[in-house]
Scaffold this motif. Structure first.
Motif, PDB file in Angstrom:
ATOM      1  N   PHE A   1     -11.323  25.566 -37.115  1.00  0.00           N
ATOM      2  CA  PHE A   1     -11.173  25.247 -35.881  1.00  0.00           C
ATOM      3  C   PHE A   1     -10.538  26.581 -34.888  1.00  0.00           C
ATOM      4  O   PHE A   1      -8.660  26.124 -34.617  1.00  0.00           O
TER       5      PHE A   1
ATOM      6  N   GLN B   1     -10.540  19.538 -29.868  1.00  0.00           N
ATOM      7  CA  GLN B   1     -10.540  17.974 -30.740  1.00  0.00           C
ATOM      8  C   GLN B   1      -9.549  17.091 -30.966  1.00  0.00           C
ATOM      9  O   GLN B   1      -8.278  17.789 -29.800  1.00  0.00           O
TER      10      GLN B   1
ATOM     11  N   TYR C   1     -11.674  14.867 -35.425  1.00  0.00           N
ATOM     12  CA  TYR C   1     -11.064  16.233 -36.470  1.00  0.00           C
ATOM     13  C   TYR C   1     -11.274  15.733 -37.296  1.00  0.00           C
ATOM     14  O   TYR C   1     -12.419  16.755 -38.488  1.00  0.00           O
TER      15      TYR C   1
ATOM     16  N   GLY D   1      -6.570  25.113 -38.751  1.00  0.00           N
ATOM     17  CA  GLY D   1      -7.307  24.768 -37.242  1.00  0.00           C
ATOM     18  C   GLY D   1      -4.758  25.222 -36.625  1.00  0.00           C
ATOM     19  O   GLY D   1      -4.381  25.023 -37.237  1.00  0.00           O
TER      20      GLY D   1
ATOM     21  N   HIS E   1      -2.566  23.195 -34.082  1.00  0.00           N
ATOM     22  CA  HIS E   1      -2.219  21.877 -33.946  1.00  0.00           C
ATOM     23  C   HIS E   1      -1.995  22.187 -31.862  1.00  0.00           C
ATOM     24  O   HIS E   1      -2.405  21.762 -31.627  1.00  0.00           O
TER      25      HIS E   1
ATOM     26  N   HIS F   1      -6.109  21.669 -45.399  1.00  0.00           N
ATOM     27  CA  HIS F   1      -5.684  21.818 -44.799  1.00  0.00           C
ATOM     28  C   HIS F   1      -4.722  22.775 -44.358  1.00  0.00           C
ATOM     29  O   HIS F   1      -3.496  22.500 -44.649  1.00  0.00           O
TER      30      HIS F   1
END
Length: 304
Positions: A84, A144, A149, A168, A170, A204
């Motif tokens: 992302f 997003q 997400y 990603g 944040h 993640h």
């Protein structure tokens, strides 16, 4: 709601031990053997890692080096990387990958500052791009919501029937109109990732800026334990720290004007290339500090 009896939990614990022994459950190795050893072999499935650092500390170089090497380092595992990215387009991330792998520096690659890329260099670029074009990596270039997400992760898992490594930032990935809203979104995101990771088919990595605490004068006295970043340095630290299975903070003391062997009580060096990975949390190990070397010319973080 009836809870899980301890007899069931003991069976699950034994199965985990046996599956690790038999190679059924295998952690994801990273490009840094020093880091792999510190986190008991690699990053585990069903976990969340927060990668923090000041601007210029090497977070983007770290995560780019990680994502582009995961498949090569973990050939026996089937997974998809979802990157992302909003701050930087996918094409610009690929440019960094080209530099790291071909050693063709940016001024030549972009024909800048009086330089022009040569025919031989273009051949090298084409060869590298050909070598990566079929990797199972997908870039999500739009901002997003936390809910979107999670939904995207689930959609890719359902479509391709492979585990998901999601990456990603944040602070850039999720829209927020003010600091309180950003914190609220981060709390929502953390809670939803905590629920998703329990299904054990995803991993993640969230990049996070540090707040200004690490830059305070009282934290910059030479050879002080206050030199080292801690969880209070993370933006919205409580939500991130509690949800994360790993918290790594990349830090370059040089950025804060440290000189000589004056970083922390360990009197670590503070050269321009010195980069330290502070592992301030890992559920299966102990905190540690890893000394690395930032090679921004070649877009990589190297073991010293």
């Amino acid at each position: 709601m009836e809870g899980k009896h301890i007899s069931i939990a003991t069976q699950e614990a034994k199965k985990l031990i046996e599956d690790r022994r038999d190679g059924i459950i295998v952690p994801l190795k990273t490009p840094w053997e020093k880091l792999n050893k510190s986190i008991v072999g690699g990053f585990e499935w069903g976990t969340m890692a927060t990668i923090g650092g000041l601007s210029g500390a090497g977070k983007t170089a770290f995560i780019a080096q990680l994502y582009r090497n995961l498949h090569a380092l973990n050939e026996g595992q089937q997974f998809i990387v979802l990157f992302f990215t909003f701050e930087m387009t996918a094409a610009k991330l690929i440019l960094r990958d080209i530099i790291a792998n071909t050693k063709i520096y940016r001024e030549y690659l972009l024909s800048a500052l009086g330089h022009t890329i040569s025919t031989q260099q273009l051949i090298s670029v084409d060869a590298f791009l050909e070598s990566i074009k079929d990797l199972e990596i997908y870039f999500i270039e739009d901002t997003q919501t936390p809910e979107a997400y999670i939904l995207i992760c689930r959609e890719y898992y359902k479509k391709y029937k492979k585990k998901i490594v999601a990456i990603g930032d944040h602070s850039l990935l999720f829209d927020g109109v003010n600091e309180d809203n950003d914190r609220g979104m981060l709390v929502r995101l953390s809670k939803q990732i905590m629920q998703l990771k329990r299904e054990e088919w995803s991993m993640h990595f969230l990049l996070s800026q540090l707040n200004r605490d690490i830059e305070k004068a009282e934290r910059r006295h030479p050879c002080s334990p206050m030199n080292y970043p801690d969880k209070g340095c993370l933006f919205a630290s409580d939500a991130l720290y509690q949800a994360s299975d790993y918290v790594l903070i990349l830090h370059r003391p040089y950025l804060l004007k440290f000189v000589g062997d004056t970083y922390g009580p360990d009197k670590l060096s503070t050269n321009i290339e010195d980069t330290y990975i502070h592992i301030i949390k890992q559920r299966e190990g102990v905190p540690s500090i890893l000394r690395m070397r930032a090679n921004f010319k070649e877009m990589r973080i190297e073991s010293d």
